[in-house]
Write an enzyme that holds these catalytic residues in place. Structure first.
Site, PDB file in Angstrom:
ATOM      1  N   GLU A  94      14.337 -15.801  -0.971  1.00 18.01           N
ATOM      2  CA  GLU A  94      14.929 -16.630  -0.253  1.00 18.01           C
ATOM      3  C   GLU A  94      13.736 -17.688  -0.016  1.00 18.01           C
ATOM      4  OE1 GLU A  94      15.815 -15.072   3.660  1.00 18.01           O
ATOM      5  OE2 GLU A  94      17.362 -13.676   3.052  1.00 18.01           O
TER       6      GLU A  94
ATOM      7  N   ASP B 263       0.850  -1.190  -0.098  1.00 19.83           N
ATOM      8  CA  ASP B 263       0.070  -0.119  -0.016  1.00 19.83           C
ATOM      9  C   ASP B 263       0.936   1.170   0.009  1.00 19.83           C
ATOM     10  OD1 ASP B 263      -2.730   1.133   0.527  1.00 19.83           O
ATOM     11  OD2 ASP B 263      -1.761   2.040   2.131  1.00 19.83           O
TER      12      ASP B 263
END
Length: 533
Positions: free
Chosen positions: A251, A207
């Site tokens: 990751e 956002d």
């Protein structure tokens, strides 16, 4: 689940409080989402994006977060979240959640600690506290305005009862902005990212992604034109934040994604957010006008800008902050940009405005890249303007003293069953915003049984989009059509959208799908068609 899934995905936005209510309290919840995932699987979407469900006082419908690592009791529990993710994954649907890093709730423990601490303290350094201007600091530190109306600064009362410093809030006064020059803020959001990724979340829609970093010194801003960027948007240092986040997401297995809400101008600058080591996508909001020439220029600009950085274009026609297409596309941009309100005139009848929304849906789903759908869009829901003032909840309505309705009109709980209490939103009659009587005729069960319904148009378009390769295709403009007709080829599919006031003879070929019935081989005004050529 395929890699690079996000490049061509159909992603469905869920506004949790208005989607489905499992416990009957009138507020949608995560268990309600889980209960309706079968309907979204039938619709054919690849992923869902949920607006905030975190712990919050709900002064801005959850975009004021008090605890980023828990579920607000309004929406359920962490166990409900885990169950929802597990069920979605079992159905082949990924789950993305909103993240709100520009500001927290004023109820957040950090901000409460800042209010209790002295000016210049470590607690206040997490937010943008500043001394006021003028004698005694009675004037705000600068002239910035809140997106919700009024000044972007609020003065606090210090512990000794005297007027004190001011804090910045680009949105409501209950949403103080973080200071992203503070490393502690960076570390906290790394922790938040890992918390949800560890629970199986497939990504984040970020956002206000373009506003985290403010220009040093927080200078006054008086825009000369609409394209001038304010000193709290698009600062270069914001990219370092998202490169750091991208390394964290990379990751994790399964290609987790970052999606930016970055309303940056010009569009070529917005593409900076989606370079290979930053965000995967940023919204492209150009599909908001029913005008062939403007749309062609906007589509060309978006495809050029994003392809230059190797990113797909993420098309969006509506969301929880915008006027619904079944109303908006009959209004000029100038009539919508200031927000609908009591003075707004010319809102058309539903049967007049719906055809453009259906045509725009077919246009969006024919374009290469990913497509974002907002809940209820697939039902053709219009903006609800007739909400009693006493029932309104959007801060914009109150901060503008009722001159703007705000966003409640696109957030009314959606209808599932035409004859059920609250139209199937929940087991009881309650809904946090009142639903109009017209919801019965637009309910999902009614539309499911109608082959010509908007719901079935969306289902067919999403399926054909994949099987015909439109999501991976290209846009080859077809010249020679009338000026008010948008015409292009993608592979062996011709896409026509008639934005004129005249009928259009169809070219030779098999009609695959049309947003309105085709008779005498002509395309009527406000209609789109896909043709196998």
């Amino acid at each position: 689940m395929n890699t690079d899934w996000w490049r061509t995905a159909a992603i469905y936005q869920i506004y949790p409080r208005s989607f489905a209510d499992a416990n009957g309290d009138g507020m949608g919840d995560l268990a309600g989402v889980t209960s309706r995932l079968g309907a979204l699987q039938e619709l054919g979407v690849d992923a869902i994006w949920l607006s905030p469900f975190y712990t919050s006082p709900q002064r801005d419908a959850g975009y004021d977060v008090a605890d980023y690592c828990d579920v607000d009791p309004l929406f359920g529990t962490l166990a409900d979240f885990d169950a929802m993710v597990a069920e979605a994954h079992a159905r082949g649907i990924r789950v993305i959640a909103d993240l709100v890093p520009n500001h927290s709730s004023s109820d957040h423990p950090w901000f409460q600690a800042a209010l209790a601490a002295a000016p210049g303290s470590a607690e206040r350094s997490r937010y943008l506290f500043r001394d006021g201007r003028g004698e005694g600091g009675v004037e705000p530190p600068n002239n910035w305005r809140s997106h919700f109306g009024g000044p972007a600064w609020t003065r606090v009362v210090e512990a000794d009862g005297t007027p004190g410093q001011w804090y910045l809030h680009l949105f409501d006064s209950s949403q103080p902005d973080f200071d992203w020059t503070n490393e502690e803020v960076h570390e906290e959001f790394r922790r938040i990212l890992r918390f949800w990724l560890d629970r199986g979340l497939d990504g984040f829609r970020v956002d206000v992604a373009s506003s985290l970093v403010k220009e040093e010194g927080l200078p006054d801003f008086t825009p000369v034109d609409d394209d001038e960027m304010p000193p709290y948007d698009g600062r270069p240092a914001v990219h370092d934040i998202f490169r750091d986040w991208r390394r964290i997401l990379d990751e994790y297995p399964g290609e987790r994604i970052l999606v930016a809400e970055a309303w940056i101008k010009p569009l070529t600058r917005r593409a900076d957010w989606v370079r290979p080591d930053e965000m995967h996508q940023t919204f492209n909001d150009v599909l908001d006008v029913w005008n062939a020439a403007l749309l062609r220029d906007s589509i060309d600009g978006a495809l050029t800008a994003f392809s230059a950085v190797g990113a797909p274009t993420a098309w969006v026609a509506s969301n929880h902050d915008s006027v619904r297409p079944a109303t908006a596309l009959m209004l000029a941009r100038a009539e919508r940009d200031g927000g609908l309100g009591p003075r707004t005139t010319g809102i058309p009848a539903y049967d007049v405005s719906l055809p453009r929304a259906r045509g725009m849906a077919m246009l969006m789903l024919a374009l290469p890249g990913s497509a974002y759908l907002y809940q209820g869009e697939e039902l053709g829901l219009p903006e609800v303007t007739e909400i009693p003032d006493a029932a309104r909840q959007d801060p914009t309505f109150f901060r503008t003293e009722g001159e703007q309705y705000g966003r409640d009109g696109c957030r009314v709980p959606i209808p599932w069953e035409s004859a059920a209490p609250s139209y199937g939103f929940g087991p009881g009659e309650a809904s946090w915003l009142p639903q109009p009587e017209t919801w019965g005729t637009l309910a999902r069960d009614r539309q499911q049984a109608d082959p010509d319904s908007t719901l079935n148009l969306y289902r067919a378009a999403i399926a054909l989009r994949r099987t015909r390769g439109l999501d991976r295709g290209a846009v080859e403009w077809l010249d020679g059509s009338p000026a008010d007709v948008l015409a292009f080829r993608s592979g062996d599919t011709i896409v026509l959208a008639n934005m004129s006031t005249e009928t259009l003879p169809l070219p030779t070929g098999e009609v695959l799908l049309a947003s309105a019935p085709i008779e005498q081989n002509v395309l009527t005004p406000d209609t789109a068609v896909w043709i196998h050529a």
